[in-house]
Design a protein around this motif. Structure first.
Motif, PDB file in Angstrom:
ATOM      1  N   SER A 115      51.336  16.460  58.902  1.00  0.00           N
ATOM      2  CA  SER A 115      51.703  17.827  59.287  1.00  0.00           C
ATOM      3  C   SER A 115      52.391  17.861  60.648  1.00  0.00           C
ATOM      4  O   SER A 115      52.051  18.664  61.524  1.00  0.00           O
ATOM      5  CB  SER A 115      50.457  18.719  59.313  1.00  0.00           C
ATOM      6  N   GLN A 118      53.979  21.100  61.508  1.00  0.00           N
ATOM      7  CA  GLN A 118      52.970  22.155  61.689  1.00  0.00           C
ATOM      8  C   GLN A 118      52.327  22.050  63.073  1.00  0.00           C
ATOM      9  O   GLN A 118      51.979  23.050  63.691  1.00  0.00           O
ATOM     10  CB  GLN A 118      51.880  22.050  60.608  1.00  0.00           C
ATOM     11  N   TRP A 119      52.189  20.820  63.570  1.00  0.00           N
ATOM     12  CA  TRP A 119      51.616  20.623  64.901  1.00  0.00           C
ATOM     13  C   TRP A 119      52.629  20.977  65.999  1.00  0.00           C
ATOM     14  O   TRP A 119      52.272  21.054  67.157  1.00  0.00           O
ATOM     15  CB  TRP A 119      51.213  19.142  65.103  1.00  0.00           C
ATOM     16  N   ALA A 140      48.975  15.263  54.068  1.00  0.00           N
ATOM     17  CA  ALA A 140      48.802  16.646  53.603  1.00  0.00           C
ATOM     18  C   ALA A 140      49.588  16.877  52.313  1.00  0.00           C
ATOM     19  O   ALA A 140      49.076  17.468  51.338  1.00  0.00           O
ATOM     20  CB  ALA A 140      49.282  17.608  54.684  1.00  0.00           C
ATOM     21  N   GLU A 141      50.825  16.323  52.307  1.00  0.00           N
ATOM     22  CA  GLU A 141      51.679  16.499  51.134  1.00  0.00           C
ATOM     23  C   GLU A 141      51.086  15.804  49.906  1.00  0.00           C
ATOM     24  O   GLU A 141      51.328  16.206  48.763  1.00  0.00           O
ATOM     25  CB  GLU A 141      53.078  15.942  51.410  1.00  0.00           C
ATOM     26  N   GLU A 169      45.329  23.812  62.872  1.00  0.00           N
ATOM     27  CA  GLU A 169      46.216  24.347  61.839  1.00  0.00           C
ATOM     28  C   GLU A 169      46.491  23.296  60.771  1.00  0.00           C
ATOM     29  O   GLU A 169      46.524  23.594  59.581  1.00  0.00           O
ATOM     30  CB  GLU A 169      47.524  24.800  62.485  1.00  0.00           C
ATOM     31  N   ALA A 170      46.649  22.051  61.197  1.00  0.00           N
ATOM     32  CA  ALA A 170      46.969  20.993  60.250  1.00  0.00           C
ATOM     33  C   ALA A 170      45.841  20.791  59.254  1.00  0.00           C
ATOM     34  O   ALA A 170      46.075  20.582  58.055  1.00  0.00           O
ATOM     35  CB  ALA A 170      47.233  19.689  60.998  1.00  0.00           C
ATOM     36  N   LYS A 172      43.697  23.030  58.418  1.00  0.00           N
ATOM     37  CA  LYS A 172      43.679  24.216  57.530  1.00  0.00           C
ATOM     38  C   LYS A 172      44.792  24.105  56.487  1.00  0.00           C
ATOM     39  O   LYS A 172      44.592  24.429  55.317  1.00  0.00           O
ATOM     40  CB  LYS A 172      43.872  25.495  58.363  1.00  0.00           C
ATOM     41  N   ASN A 173      45.922  23.575  56.918  1.00  0.00           N
ATOM     42  CA  ASN A 173      47.066  23.413  56.012  1.00  0.00           C
ATOM     43  C   ASN A 173      46.714  22.468  54.872  1.00  0.00           C
ATOM     44  O   ASN A 173      46.957  22.758  53.694  1.00  0.00           O
ATOM     45  CB  ASN A 173      48.262  22.889  56.799  1.00  0.00           C
ATOM     46  N   ARG A 176      44.363  24.151  52.567  1.00  0.00           N
ATOM     47  CA  ARG A 176      45.063  25.145  51.739  1.00  0.00           C
ATOM     48  C   ARG A 176      45.764  24.456  50.565  1.00  0.00           C
ATOM     49  O   ARG A 176      45.664  24.900  49.416  1.00  0.00           O
ATOM     50  CB  ARG A 176      46.094  25.909  52.582  1.00  0.00           C
ATOM     51  N   ILE A 177      46.444  23.342  50.863  1.00  0.00           N
ATOM     52  CA  ILE A 177      47.159  22.610  49.801  1.00  0.00           C
ATOM     53  C   ILE A 177      46.156  22.124  48.739  1.00  0.00           C
ATOM     54  O   ILE A 177      46.393  22.220  47.524  1.00  0.00           O
ATOM     55  CB  ILE A 177      47.924  21.406  50.391  1.00  0.00           C
TER      56      ILE A 177
END
Lengths: 322, 658
Positions: A115, A118-119, A140-141, A169-170, A172-173, A176-177
């Motif tokens: 991420s 995102q960071w 993350a992907e 945030e990362a 959380k990202n 979420r994914i």
């Protein structure tokens, strides 16, 4: 006086005739904890293979404690000009150094981060904008792919837990994914934030009572470094299957994992660092993708688990740890 | 314009510094050009070899994939399983799909996505192998290729795979010219298709140029070349940072810089040293000497630079020193006093010529001798004066000695001034003796005068008696009185002669007469002792031109000594003869003789064996004879008496009997 002069002349001439000594590079290694050492090992080996032998490493280890990591980041930011390069174990450490420093004066190489954008570590992966570059491990992907592979291996499991840290945030990202991917494959993914080991044990010991039958590890510094060993310990004890993000964890008892190893990421990051050490400006050293991911299974751990899984799925496995 | 030596040296040093600097830049430029040229040639060859292998490697990937499809199909794997296995085994293949023979998408598998982007329908008619290049959501180019799935001649469908070009490219360029070299795969328009690493490329484009330029990919100055495949589809671009290419040269450059700096630094230090250690003192020295010379020599110095001026000044100075040295040396050598120089250890280090001549001694005999050797003691280090001091240079001689101390350049020297006073001492004694004799002479003259008158009366009366008497006996007695009185008168006359002052005029004399007079004079003494004097001569009345008084003195001394040496009733033999043109008196006594070791000492002043002797007789006799061109020699053996020979040179013109 004449003797001193002759002595000086001779010394200088001898010094000039002496073979040129390779420069010793000073590299600061900032990692959240021992869990990142695989990447560091890969990085060091990579540099050695590239012929960079004279390197002095100065470690800044955060012991998986955010407050300590912040202090170390401050210290490192203050003394950054003492180093030729700063390498960080992941995106979090790079983020902390960047936050402590403002505009970085020493290049930063992430040994394996996720991420990145995102960071806020760069605007463009192809042209680093903040003096930071490194390896994007696409963890993350790959969460979607992990959920897919998990659903194929454990088709009967419908509810899983993921541990995340909502401060970042990362994290959380990634969560979420994972939740979104779970929906695609009919799996309920519930994020849990634990504060300590007792909470972790309590959750793992009681998760079956709530219908949660497996754990999927998300890429997050504190699961990666701190919780994973406890998760694996309690999960094996309470016979809960765990799906990890790095094949390296399979050797530590994780039942199944999909992703790239920290060692490989570190090794790949060494090539990036090499270019910077040779004088290429950071903005011309783009982020790199980690090499293609691999699916690994710990057969012994699976057998001890006593949980049903799809045996036909074994045709997909790239590495088996017995 | 006259340049000072200092200025010229500085100028030379600056020039010497600049020459290596200029050469350094020149060589660097030439070598840089050569290295870059070589590197361009080498990279061009490398790019050509790589570009020729692209199609080959692609065919290899597709062939490997096709084999695996065949293998897994025979193992009974589903299409998805086959694709998954292949993405794990063939480097760079990361996803794939299966199409029915009609081109309908049937299934897929991906290492990254749960649903990769594949067209739902593809018309495969006439298509084979590479389908084309596409881009991921990260704008990464990848290559799609197809494999026909044929079993027993029956087409079962088509596999389409995506090949990550960067991963593929890593296999192709596994060996790069050096780790810093970037090797890109581009299409004919310069769009980069693959890097030799996994970087995010964002569809970059390169300008296809060759030489040294700033790379749009790496942002640094690079040495770049490119090579195209025959069909122009593929372009391989090789870029190496100039800094890496020139690294060996820069290494050399650094060494040369260090060595050059060392040289220049040392040269600079040397120059400073030269100025401090040579030029500054040189200039002070020159100024001092020149001003001194102008004051003292009054000779102007006209020369080119400092060294020439100094050289001329030194020449003048040395000439002046040489003159003064000669002067002082002459003064030292020719001073009337003998000078002996001792060092602080009281050893003789130098003597002047007067010492050597006056004391008949050689320099070698004296140099190195100690003060104690010379005077039997070490004098204290203070100025002293001795009116008489016995000094043994070769022989022991009475000297007047004045000691002075000199301190020159911190060294102590002792200086002796010596003057031989032995002659003075002799003369002094002689003078005393002469004074006594003179007094005795005066007394004798006075007595003679007083005796002369009574004698005249006696003789007168005796003559009167002779003439007037006829008595023979009386007459004879008067004659006796007359003769004795005449004898007395003769003696008085002689005494009066002795008392006469010596006029010092030479005259012709007969040696026999002189000898007889002396013998007569000493006969009473000989008679008293009972010593018989025998005189013989083989000369025939020859005369010699000399100082008779001095001859008498010498003979008197020698014969007197012979009488003294002879025992009672002994004899003294005097022979007068000619030998080798000389007149020789040989006076031989019958005494005990003289031991050999004492023979030489008898001529030394004040040496005597007599109780009342002066020790001056023989030395005076020898000196008188030597002054007249003669000599006195002595021969003796213990128990056989002593013979003294008195020589006097007889010149030819003296051989006249006038």
């Amino acid at each position: 006086m004449m003797k001193i002069l002759l002595g000086l002349l001779l010394t200088l001439l001898l010094a000039s005739c002496e073979g040129e000594k390779a420069k010793e590079f000073r590299i600061a290694v900032f990692i959240s904890g021992e869990g990142r050492m695989g990447k560091v090992k890969g990085f060091m080996d990579g540099l050695k293979d590239l012929g960079v032998e004279k390197v002095s490493y100065h470690y800044f280890k955060g012991n998986n404690t955010l407050s300590l990591m912040r202090e170390l980041a401050q210290e490192l930011a203050l003394n950054q000009e003492d180093y030729d390069l700063i390498v960080t174990g992941g995106s979090l450490e790079a983020y902390m150094v960047k936050s402590a420093s403002g505009k970085l004066k020493t290049p930063v190489v992430i040994l394996g981060g996720t991420s990145i954008r995102q960071w806020g570590l760069t605007k463009d992966l192809g042209r680093p904008s903040e003096g930071i570059t490194g390896v994007d491990n696409l963890n993350a992907e790959l969460m979607e792919k992990r959920v897919e592979l998990f659903s194929r291996m454990f088709p009967h499991i419908r509810k899983v837990l993921v541990f995340c840290n909502p401060q970042f945030e990362a994290s959380k990202n990634a969560t979420r994914i994972t939740i979104r991917a779970g929906r695609k494959f009919g799996i309920k993914v519930v994020p849990v934030n634990v504060r300590d080991v007792k909470e972790l044990e309590y959750i793992i010991s009681h998760m079956r009572e709530d219908g949660f039958e497996a754990i999927i590890i998300t890429p997050c510094f504190y699961t990666e470094n701190f919780l994973t060993s406890y998760i694996l310990h309690y999960a094996n004890f309470y016979q809960i299957p765990v799906f990890c993000h790095s094949p390296g964890l399979v050797k530590k008892g994780c039942h199944v994992a999909y992703g790239t190893s920290g060692y490989e990421q570190g090794y790949q990051a060494a090539h990036i660092a090499y270019k910077i050490l040779r004088g290429t400006p950071v903005e011309f050293v783009p982020f790199e993708r980690a090499y293609y991911p691999r699916l690994a299974v710990n057969e012994k751990a699976l057998a001890e688990l006593g949980v049903d899984y799809n045996r036909e799925f074994f045709t997909y496995i790239d590495e088996v740890v017995k | 314009m006259r340049l000072s030596l200092k200025f010229r040296v500085v100028l030379l040093l600056i020039l010497l510094t600049f020459i290596p600097v200029i050469l350094y830049f020149y060589h660097y430029s030439v070598m840089r050009e050569k290295i870059i040229e070589d590197r361009l040639r080498f990279d061009k060859l490398y790019a050509s070899s790589i570009v020729s292998r692209i199609e080959l490697f692609l065919e290899r990937v597709m062939s490997q994939t096709e084999s695996l499809v065949y293998l897994y199909r025979n193992l009974g794997f589903s299409e998805e399983e086959i694709i998954w296995r292949i993405t794990g085994q063939v480097k760079g293949v990361f996803e794939g799909a299966f199409y029915s023979p009609e081109g309908i998408l049937m299934g897929w598998a991906s290492r990254e996505k749960i649903q990769p982007k594949f067209e739902k329908f593809v018309n495969f008619n006439g298509k084979e192998g590479i389908l084309g290049i596409e881009y991921t959501e990260y704008k990464e180019p990848f290559l799609r290729f197809m494999i026909s799935d044929v079993e027993d001649g029956l087409l079962k469908g088509y596999f389409v795979f995506s090949l990550d070009l960067s991963l593929f490219w890593q296999s192709v360029v596994s060996t790069r010219p050096n780790p810093s070299a970037e090797v890109f795969l581009a299409d004919s328009k310069g769009n980069i298709l693959a890097f030799s690493d996994m970087r995010f490329s964002s569809r970059k484009k390169v300008e296809l140029k060759e030489g040294v330029y700033r790379s749009s990919i790496t942002g640094v100055e690079v040495v770049g070349v490119h090579s195209s495949s025959e069909d122009g589809k593929w372009v391989v671009v090789v870029e190496e940072p100039v800094s890496t290419v020139l690294e060996p040269l820069q290494g050399f450059q650094k060494k040369a810089m260090v060595a050059g700096s060392a040289f220049v630094l040392s040269g600079g230090l040397f120059a400073i040293l030269v100025f401090l250690r040579i030029f500054k003192p040189l200039e002070s020295l020159k100024n001092y000497i020149v001003s001194w010379e102008e004051k003292n020599i009054n000779k102007p110095i006209r020369a080119g630079d400092e060294v020439s001026e100094l050289s001329q000044a030194f020449e003048n100075l040395i000439r002046r020193l040489e003159e003064e040295r000669k002067l002082y040396s002459a003064l030292f050598e020719n001073t009337l006093d003998g000078i002996v120089v001792f060092n602080a250890q009281r050893r003789v280090i130098d003597v002047n010529r007067t010492v050597l001549e006056e004391f008949k001694v050689s320099r070698e005999e004296l140099i190195g001798r100690s003060m104690k050797d010379l005077i039997g003691e070490e004098l204290p280090l203070t100025s002293m004066f001795f009116s008489e001091k016995k000094v043994k240079l070769r022989e022991e001689i009475y000297c007047q000695l004045r000691q002075e101390l000199l301190r020159i350049e911190g060294n102590l020297y002792i200086l002796w001034r010596l003057r031989d006073v032995s002659q003075e001492k002799e003369l002094k004694v002689l003078l005393e003796q002469t004074a006594k004799l003179s007094l005795a002479g005066e007394i004798a003259c006075s007595i003679a005068h007083q005796i002369n008158n009574p004698l005249a009366s006696i003789m007168g009366y005796a003559e009167s008696i002779i003439l007037s008497t006829e008595d023979e006996k009386v007459s004879k007695k008067a004659e006796v009185i007359m003769r004795q009185a005449q004898k007395c008168a003769e003696t008085v006359r002689k005494l009066l002669d002795i008392g006469k002052p010596f006029e010092g005029k030479p005259e012709y004399v007969k040696p026999e007469n002189v000898t007889i007079e002396v013998v007569n004079m000493l006969s009473p003494k000989a008679k008293r002792k009972g010593v018989k004097i025998e005189f013989s001569s083989n000369l025939n009345g020859e005369k010699i031109f000399t100082f008779p008084w001095q001859i008498e003195q010498v003979l008197a001394n020698i014969i007197d000594n012979a009488i003294d040496a002879s025992p009672e009733n002994g004899s003294v033999e005097i022979k007068l003869e000619r030998a080798n043109g000389n007149i020789v008196w040989k006076v031989k006594d019958s005494g005990p003789g003289i031991p050999k070791e004492e023979l030489e000492r008898v001529f030394k002043p004040f040496y005597t064996t007599k109780d009342y002797g002066t020790g001056l007789g023989l030395p005076l006799a020898r000196r008188l004879m030597r002054n007249m061109g003669g000599d006195v020699r002595i021969y003796s053996e213990p128990g056989k008496g002593t013979t003294v020979e008195i020589y006097i040179n007889r010149r030819e013109d003296e051989n006249t009997d006038s």
